[in-house]
Design a protein around this motif. Structure first.
Motif, PDB file in Angstrom:
ATOM      1  N   UNK A 192     -10.597 -13.312 -14.461  1.00  0.00           N
ATOM      2  CA  UNK A 192     -11.768 -13.967 -13.858  1.00  0.00           C
ATOM      3  C   UNK A 192     -11.420 -14.544 -12.481  1.00  0.00           C
ATOM      4  N   UNK A 193     -10.227 -15.084 -12.334  1.00  0.00           N
ATOM      5  CA  UNK A 193      -9.801 -15.601 -11.026  1.00  0.00           C
ATOM      6  C   UNK A 193      -9.730 -14.474 -10.000  1.00  0.00           C
ATOM      7  N   UNK A 194      -9.224 -13.323 -10.425  1.00  0.00           N
ATOM      8  CA  UNK A 194      -9.127 -12.189  -9.513  1.00  0.00           C
ATOM      9  C   UNK A 194     -10.518 -11.705  -9.099  1.00  0.00           C
ATOM     10  N   UNK A 195     -11.459 -11.741 -10.019  1.00  0.00           N
ATOM     11  CA  UNK A 195     -12.833 -11.374  -9.656  1.00  0.00           C
ATOM     12  C   UNK A 195     -13.385 -12.350  -8.622  1.00  0.00           C
ATOM     13  N   UNK A 196     -13.097 -13.622  -8.801  1.00  0.00           N
ATOM     14  CA  UNK A 196     -13.602 -14.644  -7.887  1.00  0.00           C
ATOM     15  C   UNK A 196     -13.044 -14.443  -6.478  1.00  0.00           C
ATOM     16  N   UNK A 197     -11.754 -14.104  -6.385  1.00  0.00           N
ATOM     17  CA  UNK A 197     -11.137 -13.941  -5.064  1.00  0.00           C
ATOM     18  C   UNK A 197     -11.246 -12.513  -4.530  1.00  0.00           C
ATOM     19  N   UNK A 198     -11.724 -11.601  -5.382  1.00  0.00           N
ATOM     20  CA  UNK A 198     -11.979 -10.205  -4.996  1.00  0.00           C
ATOM     21  C   UNK A 198     -10.704  -9.422  -4.675  1.00  0.00           C
ATOM     22  N   UNK A 199      -9.606  -9.820  -5.238  1.00  0.00           N
ATOM     23  CA  UNK A 199      -8.379  -9.024  -5.168  1.00  0.00           C
ATOM     24  C   UNK A 199      -7.454  -9.476  -6.294  1.00  0.00           C
ATOM     25  N   UNK A 200      -6.471  -8.640  -6.585  1.00  0.00           N
ATOM     26  CA  UNK A 200      -5.513  -8.962  -7.647  1.00  0.00           C
ATOM     27  C   UNK A 200      -4.104  -8.639  -7.175  1.00  0.00           C
ATOM     28  N   UNK A 201      -3.184  -9.533  -7.471  1.00  0.00           N
ATOM     29  CA  UNK A 201      -1.759  -9.279  -7.246  1.00  0.00           C
ATOM     30  C   UNK A 201      -1.049  -9.355  -8.597  1.00  0.00           C
ATOM     31  N   UNK A 202      -0.302  -8.327  -8.908  1.00  0.00           N
ATOM     32  CA  UNK A 202       0.518  -8.314 -10.125  1.00  0.00           C
ATOM     33  C   UNK A 202       1.971  -8.203  -9.682  1.00  0.00           C
ATOM     34  N   UNK A 203       2.753  -9.165 -10.128  1.00  0.00           N
ATOM     35  CA  UNK A 203       4.114  -9.342  -9.622  1.00  0.00           C
ATOM     36  C   UNK A 203       5.142  -9.118 -10.726  1.00  0.00           C
ATOM     37  N   UNK A 204       5.718  -7.919 -10.771  1.00  0.00           N
ATOM     38  CA  UNK A 204       6.805  -7.575 -11.700  1.00  0.00           C
ATOM     39  C   UNK A 204       6.410  -7.770 -13.164  1.00  0.00           C
ATOM     40  N   UNK A 205       5.134  -7.581 -13.487  1.00  0.00           N
ATOM     41  CA  UNK A 205       4.696  -7.714 -14.885  1.00  0.00           C
ATOM     42  C   UNK A 205       4.802  -6.407 -15.656  1.00  0.00           C
ATOM     43  N   UNK A 206       4.660  -5.296 -14.943  1.00  0.00           N
ATOM     44  CA  UNK A 206       4.729  -3.997 -15.608  1.00  0.00           C
ATOM     45  C   UNK A 206       6.117  -3.383 -15.477  1.00  0.00           C
ATOM     46  N   UNK A 211       5.698  -4.764  -7.238  1.00  0.00           N
ATOM     47  CA  UNK A 211       4.684  -5.747  -6.843  1.00  0.00           C
ATOM     48  C   UNK A 211       3.510  -4.987  -6.234  1.00  0.00           C
ATOM     49  N   UNK A 212       2.279  -5.311  -6.645  1.00  0.00           N
ATOM     50  CA  UNK A 212       1.123  -4.548  -6.171  1.00  0.00           C
ATOM     51  C   UNK A 212      -0.061  -5.468  -5.905  1.00  0.00           C
ATOM     52  N   UNK A 213      -0.879  -5.050  -4.933  1.00  0.00           N
ATOM     53  CA  UNK A 213      -2.105  -5.759  -4.590  1.00  0.00           C
ATOM     54  C   UNK A 213      -3.246  -4.748  -4.597  1.00  0.00           C
ATOM     55  N   UNK A 214      -4.372  -5.095  -5.223  1.00  0.00           N
ATOM     56  CA  UNK A 214      -5.503  -4.163  -5.341  1.00  0.00           C
ATOM     57  C   UNK A 214      -6.810  -4.848  -4.992  1.00  0.00           C
ATOM     58  N   UNK A 215      -7.746  -4.050  -4.476  1.00  0.00           N
ATOM     59  CA  UNK A 215      -9.111  -4.512  -4.193  1.00  0.00           C
ATOM     60  C   UNK A 215     -10.083  -3.511  -4.792  1.00  0.00           C
ATOM     61  N   UNK A 216     -11.303  -3.942  -5.114  1.00  0.00           N
ATOM     62  CA  UNK A 216     -12.282  -3.023  -5.707  1.00  0.00           C
ATOM     63  C   UNK A 216     -12.966  -2.159  -4.657  1.00  0.00           C
ATOM     64  N   UNK A 217     -13.434  -1.007  -5.087  1.00  0.00           N
ATOM     65  CA  UNK A 217     -14.333  -0.168  -4.297  1.00  0.00           C
ATOM     66  C   UNK A 217     -15.713  -0.313  -4.928  1.00  0.00           C
ATOM     67  N   UNK A 218     -16.673  -0.831  -4.160  1.00  0.00           N
ATOM     68  CA  UNK A 218     -17.990  -1.173  -4.697  1.00  0.00           C
ATOM     69  C   UNK A 218     -19.055  -0.178  -4.244  1.00  0.00           C
ATOM     70  N   UNK A 219     -20.015   0.071  -5.127  1.00  0.00           N
ATOM     71  CA  UNK A 219     -21.159   0.881  -4.724  1.00  0.00           C
ATOM     72  C   UNK A 219     -22.219  -0.010  -4.088  1.00  0.00           C
ATOM     73  N   UNK A 220     -23.367   0.572  -3.765  1.00  0.00           N
ATOM     74  CA  UNK A 220     -24.398  -0.183  -3.063  1.00  0.00           C
ATOM     75  C   UNK A 220     -24.960  -1.337  -3.892  1.00  0.00           C
ATOM     76  N   UNK A 221     -24.850  -1.238  -5.216  1.00  0.00           N
ATOM     77  CA  UNK A 221     -25.355  -2.303  -6.081  1.00  0.00           C
ATOM     78  C   UNK A 221     -24.326  -3.396  -6.322  1.00  0.00           C
ATOM     79  N   UNK A 222     -23.115  -3.239  -5.752  1.00  0.00           N
ATOM     80  CA  UNK A 222     -22.077  -4.246  -5.935  1.00  0.00           C
ATOM     81  C   UNK A 222     -21.227  -4.045  -7.163  1.00  0.00           C
ATOM     82  N   UNK A 223     -21.372  -2.901  -7.841  1.00  0.00           N
ATOM     83  CA  UNK A 223     -20.555  -2.612  -9.008  1.00  0.00           C
ATOM     84  C   UNK A 223     -19.295  -1.863  -8.594  1.00  0.00           C
ATOM     85  N   UNK A 224     -18.201  -2.138  -9.284  1.00  0.00           N
ATOM     86  CA  UNK A 224     -16.924  -1.493  -8.971  1.00  0.00           C
ATOM     87  C   UNK A 224     -16.885  -0.090  -9.565  1.00  0.00           C
TER      88      UNK A 224
END
Length: 262
Positions: A192-206, A211-224
């Motif tokens: 939920x925090x990542x949704x609020x900030x519109x990006x996610x960082x995962x640090x050595x969890x997998x 270390x990775x940073x990701x952002x969503x690709x949204x359509x015109x309706x705002x859905x990912x």
């Protein structure tokens, strides 16, 4: 990491559900990187079918050209790619994203990937690996647990809360590294925090060092519809550097891709 077979169980009360088709898909889904070939007995066991049913399914798939048989073993044929490419051809954002991802990867010297959410996994739909070699070997079609990837968490955030909880509770949470978040409430809060900030960082969890940073690709309706990430080794780039150097670049790329969405 093992890939669990997909479930092809339908609603028993749905009179239009085709169980024969579901059994065929179960056998196709049983093949993968960890099981590139299978005997009849292995296919029946993995797909949870009787030997007789598995034999009919494999015979049909072989005649249709989706499976090849050599002696007692079966494997997918190249024709199966037609099914995957048919899906990719309907996703115009992937074609738009790939050259932009390639340019960004070459400029920053890091791996750039795009993925979609499927159940509790992400599925890679585009990937531009950096010249630096990492231990994780991934390609288009590879699957990883969504809960422990930046791509997955940023996509899970676009589901409603009840659905996030359903998915969290539907699988066994595994600790891949000492940094893996395994507490369900902590995972939910992070999503939920990542949704609020519109990006996610995962640090050595997998994987250690990844270390990775990701952002969503949204359509015109705002859905990912998907997500794009940059991944690096923890010894090269800090979390703060990822925010400072990578985030604006990824947001710009995702914005360019979203702008062509119908």
């Amino acid at each position: 990491m093992p890939q669990a077979p997909q479930s092809y169980q339908g609603d028993p009360d749905d009179k239009e559900f085709m169980s024969t088709l579901a059994k065929g898909l179960a056998v196709l889904g049983a093949f993968g990187r960890l099981r590139p070939t299978m005997t009849l007995s292995e296919a029946a066991q993995v797909a949870d079918l009787s030997r007789a049913t598995a034999r009919r399914v494999l015979r049909t798939l072989t005649q249709l050209g989706y499976v090849e048989q050599v002696g007692r073993t079966f494997s997918l044929s190249p024709q199966i790619l037609n099914l995957g490419f048919s899906y990719l051809s309907t996703q115009s954002w992937i074609d738009r994203a790939l050259p932009l991802m390639r340019e960004l990867s070459e400029r920053l010297g890091e791996t750039c990937s795009a993925a979609i959410l499927q159940g509790n996994d992400i599925v890679y739909v585009a990937r531009v690996p950096a010249r630096r070699i990492m231990s994780t070997t991934l390609s288009v079609g590879s699957r990883l647990p969504a809960m422990h990837t930046a791509l997955g968490r940023v996509l899970l955030g676009y589901l409603d809360e009840a659905e996030i909880w359903r998915r969290l509770k539907s699988q066994r949470i595994e600790a891949y590294t000492p940094q893996t978040i395994t507490d369900l409430q902590a995972l939910f809060d992070r999503i939920r925090d990542d949704r609020e900030q519109k990006f996610s960082i995962v640090d050595e969890e997998l994987e250690r060092g990844l270390r990775a940073l990701a952002v969503p690709v949204l359509d015109r309706s705002g859905q990912a519809v998907g997500a794009i990430n940059l991944s690096t080794h923890a010894t090269r780039t800090t979390r703060n550097e990822m925010r400072d150097r990578f985030l604006a670049e990824l947001n710009r790329l995702a914005g360019q891709v979203s702008s062509i969405m119908v």
